[in-house]
Design an enzyme around this catalytic site. Structure first.
Site, short mmCIF file in Angstrom:
data_model
loop_
_atom_site.label_atom_id
_atom_site.label_comp_id
_atom_site.label_asym_id
_atom_site.label_seq_id
_atom_site.Cartn_x
_atom_site.Cartn_y
_atom_site.Cartn_z
N CYS A 1 0.94 -1.32 -0.08
CA CYS A 1 -0.02 0.06 0.07
C CYS A 1 0.86 1.30 -0.06
CB CYS A 1 -0.98 -0.18 1.40
SG CYS A 1 -1.99 -1.41 1.26
N HIS B 1 -3.39 7.08 2.68
CA HIS B 1 -3.88 5.64 2.09
C HIS B 1 -5.25 5.57 2.99
CE1 HIS B 1 -4.14 1.68 1.49
NE2 HIS B 1 -3.86 1.28 2.66
N ASN C 1 -10.28 0.02 0.41
CA ASN C 1 -8.77 0.04 0.39
C ASN C 1 -8.30 -0.45 -1.04
OD1 ASN C 1 -5.90 -0.54 0.58
ND2 ASN C 1 -6.07 -1.25 2.60
O1 UT7 Z 1 -3.57 -1.42 4.02
C1 UT7 Z 1 -3.47 -1.82 5.34
C2 UT7 Z 1 -4.44 -2.92 5.29
N1 UT7 Z 1 -5.31 -3.21 6.59
C3 UT7 Z 1 -5.48 -2.52 7.44
O2 UT7 Z 1 -5.66 -1.27 7.61
C4 UT7 Z 1 -6.55 -3.23 8.48
C5 UT7 Z 1 -6.56 -2.62 9.93
N2 UT7 Z 1 -7.61 -3.37 10.68
C6 UT7 Z 1 -8.86 -3.14 10.90
O3 UT7 Z 1 -9.30 -2.23 9.86
C7 UT7 Z 1 -9.65 -3.74 11.64
O4 UT7 Z 1 -8.87 -4.44 12.57
C8 UT7 Z 1 -10.85 -4.69 10.82
C9 UT7 Z 1 -11.83 -3.79 10.12
C10 UT7 Z 1 -10.02 -5.62 9.97
C11 UT7 Z 1 -11.58 -5.58 11.81
O5 UT7 Z 1 -12.09 -4.71 13.00
P1 UT7 Z 1 -11.90 -5.07 14.24
O6 UT7 Z 1 -12.67 -3.90 15.30
O7 UT7 Z 1 -10.54 -5.14 14.61
O8 UT7 Z 1 -12.73 -6.31 14.40
P2 UT7 Z 1 -12.21 -7.78 14.92
O9 UT7 Z 1 -11.30 -8.51 14.00
O10 UT7 Z 1 -11.77 -7.77 16.43
O11 UT7 Z 1 -13.48 -8.68 14.99
C12 UT7 Z 1 -14.61 -8.21 15.74
C13 UT7 Z 1 -15.79 -9.39 15.70
C14 UT7 Z 1 -15.32 -10.68 15.59
O12 UT7 Z 1 -16.34 -11.57 16.07
P3 UT7 Z 1 -16.36 -12.08 17.68
O13 UT7 Z 1 -15.15 -12.87 17.87
O14 UT7 Z 1 -16.29 -10.73 18.59
O15 UT7 Z 1 -17.69 -12.69 17.72
C15 UT7 Z 1 -15.33 -11.22 13.99
O16 UT7 Z 1 -15.43 -12.53 13.85
O17 UT7 Z 1 -16.28 -9.12 14.41
C16 UT7 Z 1 -16.33 -10.30 13.68
N3 UT7 Z 1 -16.24 -9.96 12.29
C17 UT7 Z 1 -17.05 -9.46 11.32
N4 UT7 Z 1 -18.53 -9.52 11.49
C18 UT7 Z 1 -19.24 -9.20 10.56
C19 UT7 Z 1 -14.89 -9.87 11.34
N5 UT7 Z 1 -15.25 -9.59 10.29
C20 UT7 Z 1 -16.61 -9.27 9.96
C21 UT7 Z 1 -17.37 -8.90 9.26
N6 UT7 Z 1 -18.77 -8.87 9.30
N7 UT7 Z 1 -17.00 -8.65 7.82
#
Ligand code: UT7
Length: 349
Positions: free
Chosen positions: A133, A276, A306
């Site tokens: 990125c 970004h 993204n």
């Molecule tokens: O270019 C660089 C690229 N990457 C980034 O910049 C990514 C940076 N990270 C993020 O943006 C965030 O960490 C995410 C958006 C990817 C995830 O958000 P989060 O608040 O960190 O969520 P999480 O991974 O802690 O997941 C929370 C919950 C989980 O469920 P449980 O275990 O609490 O029951 C996940 O299974 O949300 C669930 N979950 C979803 N639910 C609905 C994860 N993805 C999804 C989804 N829809 N798409």
């Protein structure tokens, strides 16, 4: 016949102007036709518009249609075509094309060679640069140096990625796949005798130790120690979202501070922060930290998600076309991503 130097090469410095700068002469973008909304994703995985909007700010993204011939090289070609038209230049005026990409159509030829051939640029310099990125921002720094050396006069700098090729659009891959989209976007950089234009400060950093948080395995040995091997993970982006989130939220402000310090500027003296687009919450945190208004730190993640290396030029092109980038403005390009990598490029345009 072109003049030649002692080794048969053109003498690079023969016609260097006394005072020299680099200006942005044009910009252009190309997006796949297919729009995929959060409601569309709800049909193929367990997710919701509410979850995606709240956690990321994304409402829709574009996804390339491989069967229709859409690829990083096709989108890159169209973006350069549009940028050249904007700069009122012909393909043969270019003497360098640098494409930032991590999703070339195939390992070789490079995307830049394909672009040069499709546009009919002739025997132009053509290289790809991979910093995920951060690739476009790094390319701006690299190409500025090459132009200021006198070796080249007119360059296309492109960010092009079709990252959705490496996504798992099922409930299993939902933590990653809802974030990304495909695009290409380009700028044309030209040598100018206006020395006020060009790079004011830059930074490029990496931490390969963080590669385990964001990688694409194509063989079992590509899984870092401790990561569980699963067949279905092969050739799909593997991301530890929380680790990347923490890295981004702490790195972004430090990168902005470092770049402002190098240029001797205050946050308000920069007219545009072109960041970004990876998560609305990461952009909001940077805004709050420096007290920046939405007019200074821009967002289009709601429409495109993204788009990897295309993310920064895509939003810059939007700003230029909306007439919001004025002569003499200071523009800070900022990105972070896989590698891990993070980079800035502060310009007076
Ligand atoms: O270019 C660089 C690229 N990457 C980034 O910049 C990514 C940076 N990270 C993020 O943006 C965030 O960490 C995410 C958006 C990817 C995830 O958000 P989060 O608040 O960190 O969520 P999480 O991974 O802690 O997941 C929370 C919950 C989980 O469920 P449980 O275990 O609490 O029951 C996940 O299974 O949300 C669930 N979950 C979803 N639910 C609905 C994860 N993805 C999804 C989804 N829809 N798409």
């Amino acid at each position: 016949m072109k003049p030649t130097g002692p080794h048969g090469a053109r003498p690079n410095h023969a016609h260097l102007p006394q005072r020299m700068g680099v200006r942005v002469a044009g910009s252009g973008s190309s997006l796949p036709a297919r729009r995929v909304t959060n409601a569309d994703l709800e049909k193929v995985m367990e997710t919701s518009d509410e979850w995606i909007v709240q956690r990321t700010g994304i409402r829709e993204r574009r996804i390339h249609d491989h069967a229709a011939g859409e690829s990083a090289s096709l989108l890159a070609t169209e973006s350069v075509r549009e940028a050249l038209a904007d700069a009122r230049l012909a393909p043969t005026d270019l003497d360098l094309i640098v494409v930032a990409t991590m999703t070339a159509d195939s390992p070789t030829p490079s995307v830049s060679c394909v672009v040069a051939h499709r546009l009919g640029c002739g025997p132009v310099g053509a290289i790809d640069l991979n910093a995920a990125c951060s690739g476009f921002v790094c390319s701006m720094n690299v190409v500025h140096g090459l132009l200021m050396s006198g070796a080249y006069r007119n360059a296309a700098v492109v960010g092009a990625d079709c990252i959705t090729r490496y996504m798992d659009f099922s409930t299993y891959g939902r933590g990653t796949s809802v974030l990304f989209g495909d695009a290409a976007s380009a700028v044309i950089l030209r040598v100018t005798d206006d020395a006020s234009k060009g790079l004011l400060a830059q930074a490029m950093h990496s931490d390969g130790g963080g590669s385990r948080h964001l990688f694409i395995p194509s063989r079992a040995e590509h899984f870092p120690p401790g990561a569980e091997f699963e067949e279905r993970k092969l050739n799909k982006v593997q991301m530890n979202g929380q680790a990347v989130f923490k890295f981004a939220v702490s790195t972004f402000p430090k990168l902005i501070e470092e770049t402002l310090d190098k240029a001797g500027l205050t946050p308000e003296q920069v007219d545009h922060y072109v960041c970004h687009q990876s998560n609305m919450r990461i952009l909001d945190a940077a805004r709050e930290r420096f007290g920046l208004s939405p007019e200074k730190l821009h967002v289009n993640i709601d429409r495109y998600g993204n788009t990897v290396a295309a993310s920064v030029p895509l939003i810059f092109d939007e700003l230029r076309r909306a007439g919001r980038v004025h002569d003499g403005h200071k523009v800070m390009f900022l990105a972070f991503g896989a590698g891990l990598t993070w980079a800035s490029s502060l310009w007076q345009v």
